[in-house]
Design a protein around this motif. Sequence first.
Motif, mmCIF file in Angstrom:
data_model
loop_
_atom_site.group_PDB
_atom_site.id
_atom_site.type_symbol
_atom_site.label_atom_id
_atom_site.label_comp_id
_atom_site.label_asym_id
_atom_site.label_seq_id
_atom_site.Cartn_x
_atom_site.Cartn_y
_atom_site.Cartn_z
ATOM 1 N N ARG A 63 7.404 17.831 75.844
ATOM 2 C CA ARG A 63 6.133 18.699 75.841
ATOM 3 C C ARG A 63 6.099 19.618 74.725
ATOM 4 O O ARG A 63 7.216 20.517 74.446
ATOM 5 N N VAL A 64 4.841 19.669 74.049
ATOM 6 C CA VAL A 64 4.605 20.700 72.854
ATOM 7 C C VAL A 64 3.534 21.542 73.462
ATOM 8 O O VAL A 64 2.318 21.041 73.942
ATOM 9 N N LEU A 65 3.393 22.864 73.621
ATOM 10 C CA LEU A 65 2.489 23.624 73.680
ATOM 11 C C LEU A 65 1.768 24.299 72.528
ATOM 12 O O LEU A 65 2.617 25.075 71.840
ATOM 13 N N LEU A 66 0.418 24.117 72.510
ATOM 14 C CA LEU A 66 -0.023 24.429 71.173
ATOM 15 C C LEU A 66 -1.233 25.597 71.919
ATOM 16 O O LEU A 66 -1.831 25.536 72.396
ATOM 17 N N GLY A 249 7.005 23.472 83.670
ATOM 18 C CA GLY A 249 8.239 23.850 83.042
ATOM 19 C C GLY A 249 8.238 24.314 81.610
ATOM 20 O O GLY A 249 7.143 24.464 80.907
ATOM 21 N N THR A 250 9.412 24.668 81.134
ATOM 22 C CA THR A 250 9.593 25.262 79.737
ATOM 23 C C THR A 250 9.258 23.814 78.494
ATOM 24 O O THR A 250 9.798 22.928 78.762
ATOM 25 N N PRO A 251 8.284 24.092 77.612
ATOM 26 C CA PRO A 251 8.143 22.956 76.788
ATOM 27 C C PRO A 251 9.419 23.017 75.654
ATOM 28 O O PRO A 251 10.176 23.972 75.545
ATOM 29 N N ALA A 252 9.449 21.802 75.184
ATOM 30 C CA ALA A 252 10.324 21.871 74.220
ATOM 31 C C ALA A 252 10.025 22.436 72.673
ATOM 32 O O ALA A 252 10.987 23.002 72.217
ATOM 33 N N SER A 253 8.923 22.472 72.487
ATOM 34 C CA SER A 253 8.362 23.273 71.463
ATOM 35 C C SER A 253 6.917 24.084 71.633
ATOM 36 O O SER A 253 6.301 23.414 72.499
ATOM 37 N N ILE A 254 7.012 25.250 71.030
ATOM 38 C CA ILE A 254 5.769 26.182 71.144
ATOM 39 C C ILE A 254 5.022 26.324 69.892
ATOM 40 O O ILE A 254 5.695 26.760 68.808
ATOM 41 N N ILE A 280 13.736 26.706 73.036
ATOM 42 C CA ILE A 280 12.466 26.094 72.502
ATOM 43 C C ILE A 280 12.478 26.173 70.888
ATOM 44 O O ILE A 280 12.812 26.835 70.555
ATOM 45 N N LYS A 281 11.835 24.995 70.398
ATOM 46 C CA LYS A 281 11.578 25.196 69.091
ATOM 47 C C LYS A 281 10.171 25.417 68.717
ATOM 48 O O LYS A 281 9.341 25.053 69.049
ATOM 49 N N PHE A 282 10.246 26.792 67.952
ATOM 50 C CA PHE A 282 9.133 27.333 67.941
ATOM 51 C C PHE A 282 8.655 27.248 66.432
ATOM 52 O O PHE A 282 9.239 27.116 65.354
ATOM 53 N N ALA A 283 7.327 26.772 66.517
ATOM 54 C CA ALA A 283 6.744 26.214 65.183
ATOM 55 C C ALA A 283 5.597 27.323 64.892
ATOM 56 O O ALA A 283 4.956 27.944 65.595
ATOM 57 N N ALA A 284 5.074 27.123 63.594
ATOM 58 C CA ALA A 284 3.929 28.067 62.838
ATOM 59 C C ALA A 284 3.359 27.077 62.103
ATOM 60 O O ALA A 284 3.541 26.409 61.441
ATOM 61 N N ILE A 285 2.066 27.422 62.114
ATOM 62 C CA ILE A 285 0.934 26.741 61.265
ATOM 63 C C ILE A 285 1.001 26.691 59.801
ATOM 64 O O ILE A 285 0.628 26.333 58.961
ATOM 65 N N ALA A 295 9.008 38.708 62.685
ATOM 66 C CA ALA A 295 8.981 40.101 62.869
ATOM 67 C C ALA A 295 9.191 40.594 64.141
ATOM 68 O O ALA A 295 9.629 41.563 64.573
ATOM 69 N N GLU A 296 8.748 39.426 65.065
ATOM 70 C CA GLU A 296 9.017 39.744 66.558
ATOM 71 C C GLU A 296 10.367 39.198 67.124
ATOM 72 O O GLU A 296 10.596 39.299 68.300
ATOM 73 N N GLY A 297 11.102 38.617 66.158
ATOM 74 C CA GLY A 297 12.698 38.388 66.507
ATOM 75 C C GLY A 297 12.677 36.917 67.107
ATOM 76 O O GLY A 297 13.684 36.678 67.563
ATOM 77 N N LEU A 298 11.522 35.885 66.874
ATOM 78 C CA LEU A 298 11.583 34.703 67.024
ATOM 79 C C LEU A 298 12.224 33.947 65.737
ATOM 80 O O LEU A 298 11.957 34.247 64.738
ATOM 81 N N CYS A 299 12.951 32.996 66.294
ATOM 82 C CA CYS A 299 13.513 31.911 65.285
ATOM 83 C C CYS A 299 12.532 30.755 65.168
ATOM 84 O O CYS A 299 12.309 30.090 65.873
ATOM 85 N N VAL A 300 12.103 30.836 64.063
ATOM 86 C CA VAL A 300 10.955 29.969 63.569
ATOM 87 C C VAL A 300 11.798 28.481 63.121
ATOM 88 O O VAL A 300 12.587 28.503 62.346
ATOM 89 N N SER A 301 11.464 27.578 63.907
ATOM 90 C CA SER A 301 12.236 26.262 63.991
ATOM 91 C C SER A 301 11.669 25.315 62.750
ATOM 92 O O SER A 301 12.182 24.535 61.962
#
Length: 321
Positions: A63-66, A249-254, A280-285, A295-301
Amino acid sequence: MPITIEHIFISPLHMPVCWVLLLFSRLPSLRRNASAGLNPSFSLNALRFILSSQGFDDLVSMRVLLLKEPRDGEAGPDPYIQELAARGHEATMIPVLSFKFVSLNNLSDKLFQPDKHGGLIFTSPRAVEAVKMCVEAEGRGEEWRLIKDKWNAKSVYVVGKATGDLVRQLGLEPLGEDSGTADVLSRLIIQRENAFLLPLFFPCGSIKREVLPTALRDNGVPLETLTVYQTAEHPDLQESLTSYFTQKGTPASIAFFSPSGVKFCLETVRELSSNHLTRIKFAAIGPTTADAMTAEGLCVSCSADKPSATGLAAAVAKVLL
């Protein structure tokens, strides 16, 4: 006993549920083994079919949350959901932002006087939507058909394919849509424009970044900005996030699509995901959003190589291997 690729094909339709769960949890390593040529006949698509046919759909896709707004006026599936589905992932979209349009009378005046400006700049779909509202609300479509040719004789700069597509719907010819960021677009503008031209007109949002205006002014390119929409948190955001985590539940990626999205969502995402946050694998556009996440302390996957549905889906699919 270690699991090998051959175990998949012993009798897959009769595997106990516990074996199916264990097997699918090992898919990343199995996929690497397959790509290394240990068994050319191994097929993830075949495995997905087997699991799906046995009622294990939840195991087939991640699951991916956009965290973005759906594109306005688009028929059929959203391209981001469609691209991720094509790669075997179930995507859900939650609107993050709400918009209020302002200064439309002022915007209309400037749009219908192109001789006073050297060109247009659009860095968001909402700014283009504001222009469309001005053209349609006042019944000035016929007049616009004549005016747009004057704008096309100048330069119409845009960031991103989505914005470029909307600009084309207005009959304008965009430049720079592959630039990806305002920073890159500003370099293109500086190369093409000079201080002796009329100011470029830049309709924008209330929380725009100052990268582009600063770069242009520092290089002597005249610019006139006008705030045509205000950005706020979507009124249903918190409820939608809570409902998603409760039901799925918690998605695999956001995936985040703007610094504003990071600002409005991150605290709630952290609370709802709790001790699963690091999974969670965090993605950026794009890089601007990635910077806000870091800057908010997230690890950008991962980040999309281009701010498009294809670019993001490819990046997310890669880190979910």
